[in-house]
Design a protein around this motif. Structure first.
Motif, PDB file in Angstrom:
ATOM      1  N   GLY A 121      36.305  37.633  48.040  1.00  0.00           N
ATOM      2  CA  GLY A 121      37.356  37.891  47.075  1.00  0.00           C
ATOM      3  C   GLY A 121      38.019  36.650  46.525  1.00  0.00           C
ATOM      4  O   GLY A 121      38.352  36.593  45.330  1.00  0.00           O
ATOM      5  N   CYS A 122      38.232  35.648  47.369  1.00  0.00           N
ATOM      6  CA  CYS A 122      38.931  34.438  46.943  1.00  0.00           C
ATOM      7  C   CYS A 122      37.964  33.343  46.485  1.00  0.00           C
ATOM      8  O   CYS A 122      38.144  32.758  45.413  1.00  0.00           O
ATOM      9  CB  CYS A 122      39.816  33.927  48.077  1.00  0.00           C
TER      10      CYS A 122
ATOM     11  N   GLY B 126      47.018  35.986  47.553  1.00  0.00           N
ATOM     12  CA  GLY B 126      46.946  35.040  46.455  1.00  0.00           C
ATOM     13  C   GLY B 126      46.150  35.534  45.268  1.00  0.00           C
ATOM     14  O   GLY B 126      46.501  35.260  44.112  1.00  0.00           O
ATOM     15  N   VAL B 127      45.070  36.278  45.520  1.00  0.00           N
ATOM     16  CA  VAL B 127      44.184  36.718  44.440  1.00  0.00           C
ATOM     17  C   VAL B 127      44.463  38.167  44.043  1.00  0.00           C
ATOM     18  O   VAL B 127      44.774  38.459  42.886  1.00  0.00           O
ATOM     19  CB  VAL B 127      42.697  36.543  44.842  1.00  0.00           C
ATOM     20  N   THR B 128      44.374  39.077  44.996  1.00  0.00           N
ATOM     21  CA  THR B 128      44.541  40.494  44.675  1.00  0.00           C
ATOM     22  C   THR B 128      45.986  40.819  44.287  1.00  0.00           C
ATOM     23  O   THR B 128      46.232  41.494  43.286  1.00  0.00           O
ATOM     24  CB  THR B 128      44.107  41.366  45.863  1.00  0.00           C
ATOM     25  N   LYS B 129      46.943  40.319  45.080  1.00  0.00           N
ATOM     26  CA  LYS B 129      48.354  40.599  44.807  1.00  0.00           C
ATOM     27  C   LYS B 129      48.972  39.595  43.833  1.00  0.00           C
ATOM     28  O   LYS B 129      50.130  39.738  43.452  1.00  0.00           O
ATOM     29  CB  LYS B 129      49.147  40.609  46.113  1.00  0.00           C
TER      30      LYS B 129
ATOM     31  N   GLY C 221      33.258  23.015  48.861  1.00  0.00           N
ATOM     32  CA  GLY C 221      34.671  22.895  48.528  1.00  0.00           C
ATOM     33  C   GLY C 221      35.329  24.252  48.375  1.00  0.00           C
ATOM     34  O   GLY C 221      34.666  25.275  48.178  1.00  0.00           O
ATOM     35  N   LEU C 222      36.650  24.247  48.470  1.00  0.00           N
ATOM     36  CA  LEU C 222      37.419  25.490  48.378  1.00  0.00           C
ATOM     37  C   LEU C 222      37.723  25.788  46.913  1.00  0.00           C
ATOM     38  O   LEU C 222      38.837  25.604  46.421  1.00  0.00           O
ATOM     39  CB  LEU C 222      38.721  25.355  49.172  1.00  0.00           C
ATOM     40  N   SER C 223      36.716  26.262  46.220  1.00  0.00           N
ATOM     41  CA  SER C 223      36.901  26.600  44.809  1.00  0.00           C
ATOM     42  C   SER C 223      36.258  27.936  44.523  1.00  0.00           C
ATOM     43  O   SER C 223      35.351  28.380  45.223  1.00  0.00           O
ATOM     44  CB  SER C 223      36.294  25.521  43.910  1.00  0.00           C
TER      45      SER C 223
END
Length: 352
Positions: A172-173, A297-300, A342-344
């Motif tokens: 999801g993220c 962070g993403v869904t909400k 990486g966290l992207s």
């Protein structure tokens, strides 16, 4: 100017209850209390020289135990044991309306981060509070208090923590496409190691610095409605890997020893057994935490939670190798791959 809380259903009735409880004759003032990840609405009610906290929490479970029921039952239970939780002064659980003792607005997170505080000193007091919670809360605690399952068992760990990580963080993220079967053997093994099939102890399940208040020269515990039976080590792990207050590794080890030196007397078993359970629940909590930050962070669309992902992920990368290469090889491979890429997300946006 009226704030958004004035439009909440039942607001005026709750204000009148506050007036009755406080005996206030002068005008009452109301100020919103901005929450964190919850959708519940809190507000401070100023009644002359005193204040109460109002809570409006729309009921979800109409015909079964709901979060509101758990909040009342567990809150009253903890208060009856002399534990430092805000007293519930009024409750209408069917309508989701509460009046609470005011435990202030200074979270442990802000207390620590805004002052030159001796971290070891303040956290030694937190460990003392945690030990008291684990010693006293199980006495008379009932499965019926729990709205969201009563036991931290392997199936709960698997579905609500490990799969949460895969679905809300990895897919999801970060935008990856990892199927459940790809991690299933590792997740089943970790769920068995972290969960319990029965327990006479209870855990808070979100014991971290935003759920601990500093008010009137003492510590207060809030957001206790998710308590259930399970391994007390989970709460210790939640506190120590809390990304809001970055407790140094050396101090973490010292606090584990401090907790065991007092709690070991009533927990039973060996320190080695306790440490093994602690390491398992720490890993499960770390995965759950990343899932929560991804979801919020993403869904909400509460983007502020994305800021905590890099630190939480680095903790995961640091703690996972302690289990050895072969214990959770699929999870280790995934974590290594994420570190390389990486966290992207697919659009190249960092999650920070």
């Amino acid at each position: 100017m009226k704030s958004i809380v004035h439009n909440l259903p039942g607001f005026e009735d709750l204000i009148e209850k506050a007036r009755t409880i406080s005996g206030a004759v002068e005008k009452i003032r109301v100020s919103p209390v901005f929450g964190d990840g919850s959708d519940r609405k809190f507000f401070r009610i100023f009644c002359g020289s005193s204040s109460l906290v109002g809570l409006i929490s729309p009921r979800v479970g109409k015909d079964s135990t709901d979060e509101n029921d758990s909040y009342l039952l567990i809150g009253n239970h903890l208060h009856s044991k002399g534990l430092p939780v805000p007293r519930i002064l009024y409750a209408e659980v069917r309508e989701g309306r509460f009046l609470l003792e005011d435990a202030g607005d200074l979270h442990l997170e802000n207390f620590v981060n805004s002052r030159r505080t001796n971290l070891k000193s303040i956290y030694s007091h937190v460990i003392t509070m945690l030990g008291a919670l684990h010693r006293k809360a199980p006495q008379g605690f009932e499965p019926g208090f729990c709205f969201d399952t009563a036991l931290y068992d392997p199936s709960f760990v698997y579905d609500r923590e490990l799969e949460y990580f895969r679905e809300s963080f990895v897919n999801g993220c970060l935008g990856l496409d990892i199927a459940a079967d790809e991690l299933r053997p590792d997740f089943e093994a970790l769920a068995e190691a972290a969960g319990v099939h029965k327990s006479s102890f209870v855990l808070h399940r979100d014991f971290q610095s935003r759920n601990i208040m500093v008010c009137r020269a003492r510590l207060w515990l809030i957001d206790f409605q998710g308590m259930r039976f399970g391994p007390p080590a989970y709460d210790l792990a939640s506190l120590l890997i809390d990304p809001y207050v970055r407790v140094p590794e050396g101090l973490q080890a010292g606090l584990v020893s401090m907790y065991w030196s007092s709690a070991g007397k009533y927990l039973g078993g060996s320190k080695g057994d306790f440490i093994r359970k602690f390491e398992a629940v720490r890993l499960a909590r770390n995965l759950q935490m990343l899932g929560a930050f991804g979801f919020l962070g993403v869904t909400k669309k509460k983007k502020q939670f994305l800021h905590y992902i890099p630190f939480a992920f680095e903790q995961l990368a640091r703690h996972l190798p302690k289990f050895g290469r072969m214990q959770f090889p699929r999870l280790a491979k995934l974590v290594s791959a994420i570190r390389r890429r990486g966290l992207s997300n697919p659009r190249g946006n960092l999650v920070t």
